[in-house]
Design an enzyme around this catalytic site. Sequence first.
Site, short mmCIF file in Angstrom:
data_model
loop_
_atom_site.label_atom_id
_atom_site.label_comp_id
_atom_site.label_asym_id
_atom_site.label_seq_id
_atom_site.Cartn_x
_atom_site.Cartn_y
_atom_site.Cartn_z
N ASP A 101 0.85 -1.19 0.00
CA ASP A 101 0.00 0.00 0.00
C ASP A 101 0.89 1.25 0.00
O ASP A 101 1.75 1.38 -0.87
CB ASP A 101 -0.94 -0.07 1.21
CG ASP A 101 -1.98 1.04 1.26
OD1 ASP A 101 -2.95 0.98 0.49
OD2 ASP A 101 -1.80 1.97 2.06
N TYR A 150 -12.30 8.97 -2.03
CA TYR A 150 -11.81 8.89 -0.66
C TYR A 150 -10.58 9.77 -0.40
O TYR A 150 -10.48 10.39 0.67
CB TYR A 150 -11.54 7.44 -0.25
CG TYR A 150 -10.29 6.81 -0.81
CD1 TYR A 150 -9.14 6.71 -0.04
CD2 TYR A 150 -10.27 6.28 -2.10
CE1 TYR A 150 -8.00 6.11 -0.54
CE2 TYR A 150 -9.13 5.68 -2.61
CZ TYR A 150 -8.00 5.59 -1.83
OH TYR A 150 -6.86 5.00 -2.34
N TYR A 230 -1.81 11.24 3.14
CA TYR A 230 -2.71 11.62 2.04
C TYR A 230 -2.78 13.13 1.87
O TYR A 230 -2.92 13.63 0.75
CB TYR A 230 -4.12 11.09 2.33
CG TYR A 230 -4.24 9.59 2.25
CD1 TYR A 230 -4.50 8.97 1.02
CD2 TYR A 230 -4.12 8.79 3.38
CE1 TYR A 230 -4.61 7.58 0.94
CE2 TYR A 230 -4.23 7.41 3.30
CZ TYR A 230 -4.49 6.82 2.08
OH TYR A 230 -4.59 5.45 2.00
N HIS A 292 -6.94 -6.54 -1.13
CA HIS A 292 -5.90 -5.54 -0.93
C HIS A 292 -4.84 -5.97 0.07
O HIS A 292 -3.66 -5.67 -0.09
CB HIS A 292 -6.54 -4.23 -0.47
CG HIS A 292 -5.58 -3.08 -0.40
ND1 HIS A 292 -4.93 -2.58 -1.52
CD2 HIS A 292 -5.12 -2.36 0.66
CE1 HIS A 292 -4.15 -1.58 -1.15
NE2 HIS A 292 -4.23 -1.42 0.16
#
Length: 313
Positions: A101, A150, A230, A292
Amino acid sequence: MDQITHRTLEVNGIKMHIAEQGTGPLVMLLHGFPAMWYQWRHQIPVLAKAGYHVVVPDMRGYAQTEAPEDPTKYTILHLVGDVVALIQALGEKQVYLIGHDWGAIITWMTAVLRPELLKCVITLSVGFTPRDPKLSLLGQMKADFGERVYMQEWQEPGKAEADFNRDIKGAILKIYTHRVTEMWTAGENKSVLQSVPAPEKLPDWITDEEIQVYVDNYTRRGFTGGFNWYRNLDRSWELLAPWTDFGTPVPGLVIIGDMDLTFTFTKAYHESPKFKAHVPNGEFKIVPGFGHFVNEEAPEVVNSLILDFLKKH
């Protein structure tokens, strides 16, 4: 065999917690969101038994590693800098680097920025993508999926944290168990998290006790550190301008489950000549039937792929 041990090191201006086991060539495992070192519990003893010194940090802002209050201290250069400083703190000159990830993104960017430090890289769930000269990843997401995707929703400080903190176990369960191949977006009058259905039961690859480890961690530590990664997507894209369209000579393996939302958006690139142009020594492996968190869902398959690739390099 020795058990997993833990210690804290000073790296790149922060105190970083690491878990480690084994002796031999250094293999470093980098986790993503929303995780911690524990995500690699199925890989650590296997790699150690195979003759490697396995080091797994809690990344900047996560679990037992320091989380700077300044949200601008989470750019891609800070995160790659942490990896480089950790390699130096461990007294190594060249290592094997594996990431999942966000940890995969940091793995690839380390291969681009500091290739001389790496023997090879392996990434899970997130493959290699060169820097686009026109749009950041956040900009691409907004252009393709709108303001309710998101990554965009999680930009506002405090908003995503409040959403996740309402039911931490429920949030962890949704993210860890929801298999989708469509992008996460918010429904009408709902947040993204509220739009993800809760699982009817736990899948057989994770136990309630294992989920509770994550719940206890985020109850104690919170989600802000992870969300700050993020919140630096645009800033990181600006900082990486000198490396637009760069690839890496470092041998790399991408492992992705075909039930992962990243699979739909990366398969064509990784199976095209473009991937080989950027990563001449790159390979792409699909793990059918898994999502995932492929290293937790299919540890035997992933461990075998990892060991085979490490032995070649």
